[in-house]
Design a protein around this motif. Structure first.
Motif, PDB file in Angstrom:
ATOM      1  N   GLU A  24      48.809  -0.296 -18.274  1.00  0.00           N
ATOM      2  CA  GLU A  24      47.960   0.777 -18.786  1.00  0.00           C
ATOM      3  C   GLU A  24      47.196   1.455 -17.654  1.00  0.00           C
ATOM      4  N   GLN A  25      46.764   0.682 -16.674  1.00  0.00           N
ATOM      5  CA  GLN A  25      46.066   1.256 -15.527  1.00  0.00           C
ATOM      6  C   GLN A  25      47.007   2.154 -14.711  1.00  0.00           C
ATOM      7  N   MET A  26      48.270   1.755 -14.586  1.00  0.00           N
ATOM      8  CA  MET A  26      49.238   2.577 -13.859  1.00  0.00           C
ATOM      9  C   MET A  26      49.494   3.886 -14.597  1.00  0.00           C
ATOM     10  N   LEU A  27      49.504   3.846 -15.935  1.00  0.00           N
ATOM     11  CA  LEU A  27      49.648   5.082 -16.709  1.00  0.00           C
ATOM     12  C   LEU A  27      48.454   6.003 -16.490  1.00  0.00           C
ATOM     13  N   LYS A  28      47.252   5.431 -16.480  1.00  0.00           N
ATOM     14  CA  LYS A  28      46.057   6.232 -16.215  1.00  0.00           C
ATOM     15  C   LYS A  28      46.105   6.832 -14.810  1.00  0.00           C
ATOM     16  N   MET A  29      46.591   6.051 -13.853  1.00  0.00           N
ATOM     17  CA  MET A  29      46.675   6.540 -12.482  1.00  0.00           C
ATOM     18  C   MET A  29      47.679   7.686 -12.380  1.00  0.00           C
ATOM     19  N   TRP A  52      35.889  14.566 -10.051  1.00  0.00           N
ATOM     20  CA  TRP A  52      35.994  13.630 -11.166  1.00  0.00           C
ATOM     21  C   TRP A  52      37.281  12.823 -11.076  1.00  0.00           C
ATOM     22  N   LEU A  53      38.398  13.480 -10.769  1.00  0.00           N
ATOM     23  CA  LEU A  53      39.677  12.784 -10.653  1.00  0.00           C
ATOM     24  C   LEU A  53      39.677  11.798  -9.495  1.00  0.00           C
ATOM     25  N   ASP A  54      39.033  12.161  -8.399  1.00  0.00           N
ATOM     26  CA  ASP A  54      38.926  11.255  -7.259  1.00  0.00           C
ATOM     27  C   ASP A  54      38.154   9.994  -7.628  1.00  0.00           C
ATOM     28  N   GLU A  55      37.050  10.172  -8.319  1.00  0.00           N
ATOM     29  CA  GLU A  55      36.244   9.026  -8.737  1.00  0.00           C
ATOM     30  C   GLU A  55      36.992   8.173  -9.758  1.00  0.00           C
ATOM     31  N   ARG A  56      37.747   8.815 -10.637  1.00  0.00           N
ATOM     32  CA  ARG A  56      38.525   8.061 -11.631  1.00  0.00           C
ATOM     33  C   ARG A  56      39.598   7.222 -10.942  1.00  0.00           C
ATOM     34  N   GLN A  57      40.255   7.771  -9.935  1.00  0.00           N
ATOM     35  CA  GLN A  57      41.257   7.005  -9.196  1.00  0.00           C
ATOM     36  C   GLN A  57      40.616   5.788  -8.539  1.00  0.00           C
ATOM     37  N   ARG A  58      39.399   5.948  -8.019  1.00  0.00           N
ATOM     38  CA  ARG A  58      38.697   4.831  -7.390  1.00  0.00           C
ATOM     39  C   ARG A  58      38.411   3.733  -8.405  1.00  0.00           C
ATOM     40  N   ARG A  89      37.162  -0.630 -16.535  1.00  0.00           N
ATOM     41  CA  ARG A  89      36.214   0.479 -16.589  1.00  0.00           C
ATOM     42  C   ARG A  89      36.975   1.792 -16.497  1.00  0.00           C
ATOM     43  N   ASP A  90      36.340   2.862 -16.907  1.00  0.00           N
ATOM     44  CA  ASP A  90      36.904   4.202 -16.783  1.00  0.00           C
ATOM     45  C   ASP A  90      35.746   5.184 -16.672  1.00  0.00           C
ATOM     46  N   ILE A  91      36.071   6.392 -16.285  1.00  0.00           N
ATOM     47  CA  ILE A  91      35.068   7.443 -16.156  1.00  0.00           C
ATOM     48  C   ILE A  91      35.202   8.360 -17.353  1.00  0.00           C
ATOM     49  N   ASN A  92      34.096   8.605 -18.037  1.00  0.00           N
ATOM     50  CA  ASN A  92      34.123   9.576 -19.127  1.00  0.00           C
ATOM     51  C   ASN A  92      34.245  10.965 -18.540  1.00  0.00           C
ATOM     52  N   GLN A  93      35.091  11.765 -19.156  1.00  0.00           N
ATOM     53  CA  GLN A  93      35.278  13.123 -18.667  1.00  0.00           C
ATOM     54  C   GLN A  93      34.119  13.982 -19.136  1.00  0.00           C
ATOM     55  N   PRO A  94      33.392  14.565 -18.191  1.00  0.00           N
ATOM     56  CA  PRO A  94      32.305  15.457 -18.614  1.00  0.00           C
ATOM     57  C   PRO A  94      32.896  16.716 -19.237  1.00  0.00           C
ATOM     58  N   ARG A 102      28.167  13.555  -9.773  1.00  0.00           N
ATOM     59  CA  ARG A 102      27.789  12.199 -10.164  1.00  0.00           C
ATOM     60  C   ARG A 102      28.486  11.866 -11.465  1.00  0.00           C
ATOM     61  N   PHE A 103      29.142  10.732 -11.464  1.00  0.00           N
ATOM     62  CA  PHE A 103      29.853  10.298 -12.648  1.00  0.00           C
ATOM     63  C   PHE A 103      29.552   8.827 -12.854  1.00  0.00           C
ATOM     64  N   THR A 104      29.503   8.412 -14.098  1.00  0.00           N
ATOM     65  CA  THR A 104      29.265   7.001 -14.378  1.00  0.00           C
ATOM     66  C   THR A 104      30.515   6.384 -14.974  1.00  0.00           C
ATOM     67  N   SER A 105      30.749   5.152 -14.600  1.00  0.00           N
ATOM     68  CA  SER A 105      31.877   4.439 -15.192  1.00  0.00           C
ATOM     69  C   SER A 105      31.344   3.620 -16.366  1.00  0.00           C
ATOM     70  N   VAL A 106      32.149   3.550 -17.388  1.00  0.00           N
ATOM     71  CA  VAL A 106      31.777   2.800 -18.585  1.00  0.00           C
ATOM     72  C   VAL A 106      32.843   1.758 -18.855  1.00  0.00           C
ATOM     73  N   LYS A 107      32.460   0.713 -19.547  1.00  0.00           N
ATOM     74  CA  LYS A 107      33.435  -0.311 -19.908  1.00  0.00           C
ATOM     75  C   LYS A 107      34.439   0.293 -20.878  1.00  0.00           C
ATOM     76  N   ALA A 108      35.714   0.129 -20.547  1.00  0.00           N
ATOM     77  CA  ALA A 108      36.794   0.653 -21.378  1.00  0.00           C
ATOM     78  C   ALA A 108      37.914  -0.374 -21.398  1.00  0.00           C
ATOM     79  N   PRO A 109      37.744  -1.448 -22.164  1.00  0.00           N
ATOM     80  CA  PRO A 109      38.764  -2.495 -22.170  1.00  0.00           C
ATOM     81  C   PRO A 109      40.118  -1.949 -22.606  1.00  0.00           C
TER      82      PRO A 109
END
Length: 135
Positions: free
Chosen positions: A100-105, A18-24, A41-46, A78-85
């Motif tokens: 904000e993206q750098m903080l998420k990273m 999940w973390l790998d996909e989120r970084q992508r 976009r972002d990945i919702n955490q399952p 499998r993870f889906t990305s969702v719009k996360a403005p």
């Protein structure tokens, strides 16, 4: 039962996936920071990584680019990305705020490091348990 079948290690592998996909996805957001109309976009955490590993997520699957490659076996995460403005949207409709993206990273990187450390500690405990007494 092999080590790979242990639920704890499967959970950690799912978290790392999940973390790998989120970084992508975050990297894709940063790459499109100047694209008009692009929405971050972002990945919702399952909530259950075992369910995600067994196909409970969206559409991430490994593909073979050559017939000589080894086919993936077992369930794929499998993870889906969702719009996360982000907090701001520019006049051209772009909603990516690089800060904000750098903080998420950075957040994802710290979680990745923690999961790797937990995985290594778990393996060292298994090795210790498997040693002969008195060694």
């Amino acid at each position: 039962m092999s080590i790979a079948d242990l639920p704890l290690l499967s959970q950690i592998k799912g978290r790392l996936g999940w973390l790998d996909e989120r970084q992508r996805v975050i990297a894709q957001n940063v790459a499109n920071a100047d694209t008009p109309g692009y929405v971050a976009r972002d990945i919702n955490q399952p909530t259950d990584f075992a369910a995600a590993l067994n196909g409970g997520g969206g559409g991430l699957q490994m593909t073979r680019t050559s017939a000589s490659h080894i086919a993936p076996s077992g369930p794929q995460a499998r993870f889906t990305s969702v719009k996360a403005p982000d907090s701001e949207t520019t006049l051209d409709g772009n909603s990516v705020v690089v800060e904000e993206q750098m903080l998420k990273m950075a957040e994802s990187r710290m979680a990745y490091d923690a999961a790797i450390g937990f995985y290594q500690k778990s393996l060292s405990m298994i090795r210790m348990a498997a040693r002969a007494p008195g060694r």
